[in-house]
Scaffold this active site. Structure first.
Site, PDB file in Angstrom:
ATOM      1  N   CYS A  34       4.726 -40.412  36.099  1.00  0.00           N
ATOM      2  CA  CYS A  34       5.966 -41.314  36.376  1.00  0.00           C
ATOM      3  C   CYS A  34       6.503 -41.502  35.142  1.00  0.00           C
ATOM      4  O   CYS A  34       6.583 -40.561  34.279  1.00  0.00           O
ATOM      5  CB  CYS A  34       5.139 -42.656  36.803  1.00  0.00           C
ATOM      6  SG  CYS A  34       4.079 -43.577  36.139  1.00  0.00           S
TER       7      CYS A  34
ATOM      8  N   ARG B 240      16.230 -40.450  38.145  1.00  0.00           N
ATOM      9  CA  ARG B 240      15.629 -39.952  36.651  1.00  0.00           C
ATOM     10  C   ARG B 240      14.876 -38.611  36.891  1.00  0.00           C
ATOM     11  O   ARG B 240      14.926 -38.021  36.106  1.00  0.00           O
ATOM     12  CB  ARG B 240      14.490 -41.009  36.472  1.00  0.00           C
ATOM     13  CG  ARG B 240      15.122 -42.474  35.979  1.00  0.00           C
ATOM     14  CD  ARG B 240      14.022 -43.447  36.005  1.00  0.00           C
ATOM     15  NE  ARG B 240      13.099 -43.123  34.773  1.00  0.00           N
ATOM     16  CZ  ARG B 240      12.083 -43.794  34.514  1.00  0.00           C
ATOM     17  NH1 ARG B 240      11.649 -44.934  35.429  1.00  0.00           N
ATOM     18  NH2 ARG B 240      10.976 -43.479  33.684  1.00  0.00           N
TER      19      ARG B 240
END
Length: 279
Positions: free
Chosen positions: A237, A179
């Protein structure tokens, strides 16, 4: 009485229960992305209450998941849990270590002092064969907690935009390497892939040994591995949950200037915002 470290073991907690009436146990469990615990049998520590991260303690007016409520709302909800200024809060979750560090950061950013995390949460407690119950404590006397927002622990989009080029600031991203690099699609719709420019990737799992945090010296090596250029640390995050796992570890190894980016990639990656992104 208080604990010497912000991270405590099941044995330390068990030995302290019953000796200090100021200890309050808070289950801070939330579901993981793609994994739900809602249908599982409720197993919690006796006399626990529920710290509702996703419900009462997330801003319902925000387009982003898990963002902080106002200090006024937070104060009211903590008082409802019977939390006083001199309470000793022990946080845990039913996964082991997942969302309890987020609750730790929320309490710290709202000015609470005595807050600790049970290393390994319910699984570690259970491994020690300590008692578990299936119901939360429901009757409590309202507390006198007063929220005092600590801006030095908080980062929003504007703060990141102002500081992401600053060589004195270290930005860490807790998402997976896929990611972070943009090679794996984001689980939430409408988000670009990639990362905040100049940020470093430290997937949160690398700080854990199964259900518990790795030893302090290993956590320190994880942070020392990077070419850090300053004393301030910002953690991001997907939505501010696993960033807090890194933030708490950074606190454990002795770093004081710690912020969590509350919006995290759920905000920064939004296609319509066109913010600076690297892949």
């Amino acid at each position: 009485m208080s604990f010497q470290s912000s991270l405590i073991s099941p044995i330390q907690l068990q030995e302290s229960l019953g000796q200090n009436a100021n200890i309050i146990l808070l289950d801070c469990t939330i579901d993981k992305v793609g994994q739900s615990i809602k249908e599982a049998k409720l197993e919690i520590l006796p006399h626990s209450q529920f710290f509702d991260i996703e419900g009462k303690l997330s801003d319902p007016n925000s387009k982003l998941p898990h963002t902080l409520v106002s200090p006024e709302v937070f104060e009211r909800e903590m008082q409802r849990l019977g939390i006083n200024q001199d309470s000793i809060l022990v946080l845990y979750d039913r996964w082991g270590i997942y969302s309890s560090p987020r609750a730790w950061w929320m309490l710290k950013v709202m000015g609470f002092k005595q807050v600790f995390i049970l290393n390994g949460g319910v699984p570690a407690w259970k491994n020690n064969k300590f008692p578990l119950v299936e119901e939360y404590k429901t009757t409590v006397k309202p507390g006198n907690f007063k929220a005092q927002f600590q801006e030095n622990l908080y980062a929003d989009k504007e703060y990141i935009l102002t500081h992401y080029r600053d060589t004195k600031v270290n930005i860490f991203d807790a998402r997976s390497k896929g990611r972070f690099s943009g090679l794996v699609a984001e689980p939430r719709k409408g988000l670009h892939g990639g990362h905040i420019p100049h940020s470093r990737n430290l997937p949160f799992e690398e700080l854990l040994d199964g259900i518990v945090y790795k030893p302090i010296d290993e956590l320190k090596r994880q942070f020392d591995h990077f070419n850090k250029t300053g004393n301030e640390y910002i953690f991001s995050c997907g939505s501010g949950i696993t960033a807090s796992i890194l933030a708490f570890a950074c606190h454990l190894v002795g770093h004081g200037q710690i912020r969590v980016y509350d919006g995290s990639w759920s905000e920064w990656g939004r296609e319509e915002l066109n913010l600076p992104i690297e892949k």
